[in-house]
Design a protein around this motif. Structure first.
Motif, mmCIF file in Angstrom:
data_model
loop_
_atom_site.group_PDB
_atom_site.id
_atom_site.type_symbol
_atom_site.label_atom_id
_atom_site.label_comp_id
_atom_site.label_asym_id
_atom_site.label_seq_id
_atom_site.Cartn_x
_atom_site.Cartn_y
_atom_site.Cartn_z
ATOM 1 N N THR A 132 0.917 -1.218 0.065
ATOM 2 C CA THR A 132 0.078 0.037 -0.062
ATOM 3 C C THR A 132 0.846 1.244 -0.012
ATOM 4 N N ALA A 133 0.522 2.249 -0.692
ATOM 5 C CA ALA A 133 1.361 3.332 -0.700
ATOM 6 C C ALA A 133 0.512 4.334 -0.543
ATOM 7 N N PHE A 134 0.969 5.487 0.215
ATOM 8 C CA PHE A 134 0.188 6.770 0.598
ATOM 9 C C PHE A 134 1.274 7.789 0.825
ATOM 10 N N ARG A 135 0.594 9.156 0.812
ATOM 11 C CA ARG A 135 1.490 10.337 0.970
ATOM 12 C C ARG A 135 1.844 10.486 2.438
ATOM 13 N N ASP A 136 3.009 10.839 2.505
ATOM 14 C CA ASP A 136 3.536 11.065 4.121
ATOM 15 C C ASP A 136 2.769 12.397 4.487
ATOM 16 N N ILE A 137 2.448 12.419 5.718
ATOM 17 C CA ILE A 137 1.762 13.434 6.360
ATOM 18 C C ILE A 137 2.653 14.547 6.635
ATOM 19 N N SER A 138 4.149 14.405 6.729
ATOM 20 C CA SER A 138 5.015 15.566 6.838
ATOM 21 C C SER A 138 5.985 15.491 5.738
ATOM 22 N N PRO A 139 5.604 15.768 4.757
ATOM 23 C CA PRO A 139 6.767 15.483 3.437
ATOM 24 C C PRO A 139 7.840 16.424 3.614
ATOM 25 N N LYS A 140 8.840 15.815 3.049
ATOM 26 C CA LYS A 140 10.329 16.187 3.106
ATOM 27 C C LYS A 140 10.419 16.653 1.681
ATOM 28 N N ALA A 141 9.778 16.383 0.722
ATOM 29 C CA ALA A 141 9.930 16.840 -0.922
ATOM 30 C C ALA A 141 8.471 16.894 -1.525
ATOM 31 N N PRO A 142 8.346 17.572 -2.432
ATOM 32 C CA PRO A 142 7.164 17.819 -3.161
ATOM 33 C C PRO A 142 6.422 16.607 -3.312
ATOM 34 N N THR A 143 7.193 15.464 -3.782
ATOM 35 C CA THR A 143 6.520 14.104 -3.856
ATOM 36 C C THR A 143 6.956 13.417 -2.578
ATOM 37 N N HIS A 144 6.178 12.840 -1.564
ATOM 38 C CA HIS A 144 6.776 12.074 -0.526
ATOM 39 C C HIS A 144 5.990 10.955 -0.223
ATOM 40 N N VAL A 145 5.851 9.739 -0.958
ATOM 41 C CA VAL A 145 5.189 8.730 -0.554
ATOM 42 C C VAL A 145 5.805 7.527 -0.061
ATOM 43 N N LEU A 146 4.716 7.016 1.085
ATOM 44 C CA LEU A 146 5.280 5.660 1.689
ATOM 45 C C LEU A 146 4.858 4.664 1.011
ATOM 46 N N ILE A 147 5.762 3.535 0.784
ATOM 47 C CA ILE A 147 5.268 2.428 0.330
ATOM 48 C C ILE A 147 5.429 1.358 1.373
ATOM 49 N N VAL A 148 4.436 0.651 1.681
ATOM 50 C CA VAL A 148 4.250 -0.131 2.904
ATOM 51 C C VAL A 148 4.174 -1.578 2.543
ATOM 52 N N LEU A 149 4.672 -2.660 2.949
ATOM 53 C CA LEU A 149 4.374 -3.947 2.948
ATOM 54 C C LEU A 149 3.025 -4.299 3.543
ATOM 55 N N ASN A 150 2.149 -4.833 2.875
ATOM 56 C CA ASN A 150 0.756 -5.221 3.539
ATOM 57 C C ASN A 150 0.838 -6.222 4.874
ATOM 58 N N VAL A 151 1.981 -7.073 4.670
ATOM 59 C CA VAL A 151 2.154 -7.737 6.103
ATOM 60 C C VAL A 151 2.901 -6.929 6.815
ATOM 61 N N LEU A 152 2.903 -7.493 8.118
ATOM 62 C CA LEU A 152 3.537 -6.375 9.174
ATOM 63 C C LEU A 152 4.809 -7.394 9.329
ATOM 64 N N VAL A 153 5.967 -6.560 8.806
ATOM 65 C CA VAL A 153 7.508 -7.137 9.207
ATOM 66 C C VAL A 153 8.075 -5.849 9.625
ATOM 67 N N PRO A 154 8.501 -5.745 10.908
ATOM 68 C CA PRO A 154 9.046 -4.800 11.762
ATOM 69 C C PRO A 154 10.188 -3.981 11.141
ATOM 70 N N THR A 155 11.234 -4.635 10.730
ATOM 71 C CA THR A 155 12.533 -4.098 10.204
ATOM 72 C C THR A 155 12.879 -4.915 9.255
ATOM 73 N N VAL A 156 14.030 -4.373 8.513
ATOM 74 C CA VAL A 156 14.827 -5.217 7.633
ATOM 75 C C VAL A 156 15.430 -6.333 8.246
ATOM 76 N N ASN A 157 15.723 -6.451 9.393
ATOM 77 C CA ASN A 157 16.258 -7.183 10.097
ATOM 78 C C ASN A 157 15.319 -8.499 10.362
ATOM 79 N N ASP A 158 14.279 -8.183 10.067
ATOM 80 C CA ASP A 158 13.131 -9.298 10.416
ATOM 81 C C ASP A 158 12.591 -9.824 9.098
ATOM 82 N N LEU A 159 13.345 -9.768 8.081
ATOM 83 C CA LEU A 159 12.896 -10.255 6.831
ATOM 84 C C LEU A 159 13.284 -11.994 6.877
ATOM 85 N N LEU A 160 12.465 -12.468 5.972
ATOM 86 C CA LEU A 160 12.814 -13.875 5.495
ATOM 87 C C LEU A 160 12.579 -14.227 4.128
#
Length: 116
Positions: free
Chosen positions: A27-55
């Motif tokens: 799911t991708a949505f606009r950041d509520i505190s944008p740091k650039a004219p385009t600032h979109v967050l793209i999120v995994l739909n499954v909850l994986v907390p951090t890159v360290n938790d990837l399988l």
């Protein structure tokens, strides 16, 4: 059990957000505190907390983050001039929500990668 995040509620549309893209993996949505004219967050739909938790089972979803980022960059009109993709990991990496997500930033020159 991994604690649910605000992103989980956005994915399920329980919390309002400016969603620009959603499919079965991300799911991708606009950041509520944008740091650039385009600032979109793209999120995994499954909850994986951090890159360290990837399988290995997350490889398809993580690769999909990049193809969706390109699709959004094109639709936002920033692909040609360029954009930045950022995935933060844990506190020192600047991660604020423990749910893997990619920042897509563009729409202006972004300057150096890190400011000291």
């Amino acid at each position: 059990m991994v604690e649910e995040t605000i992103f989980s509620k956005i994915i399920r549309r329980e919390i309002s957000a400016d969603v620009v893209y959603q499919d079965e993996l991300v799911t991708a949505f606009r950041d509520i505190s944008p740091k650039a004219p385009t600032h979109v967050l793209i999120v995994l739909n499954v909850l994986v907390p951090t890159v360290n938790d990837l399988l290995p089972i997350h490889e398809e979803s993580m690769g999909h983050l990049f193809t969706v980022a390109l699709k959004i960059a094109r639709s936002e009109g920033i692909a040609e001039d360029g954009y930045r993709l950022i995935i933060n990991c844990n506190r020192h990496g600047g991660q604020e929500v423990n749910h893997i997500h990619m920042h897509l930033l563009g729409g202006r020159p972004l300057g150096p990668m890190l400011a000291y």
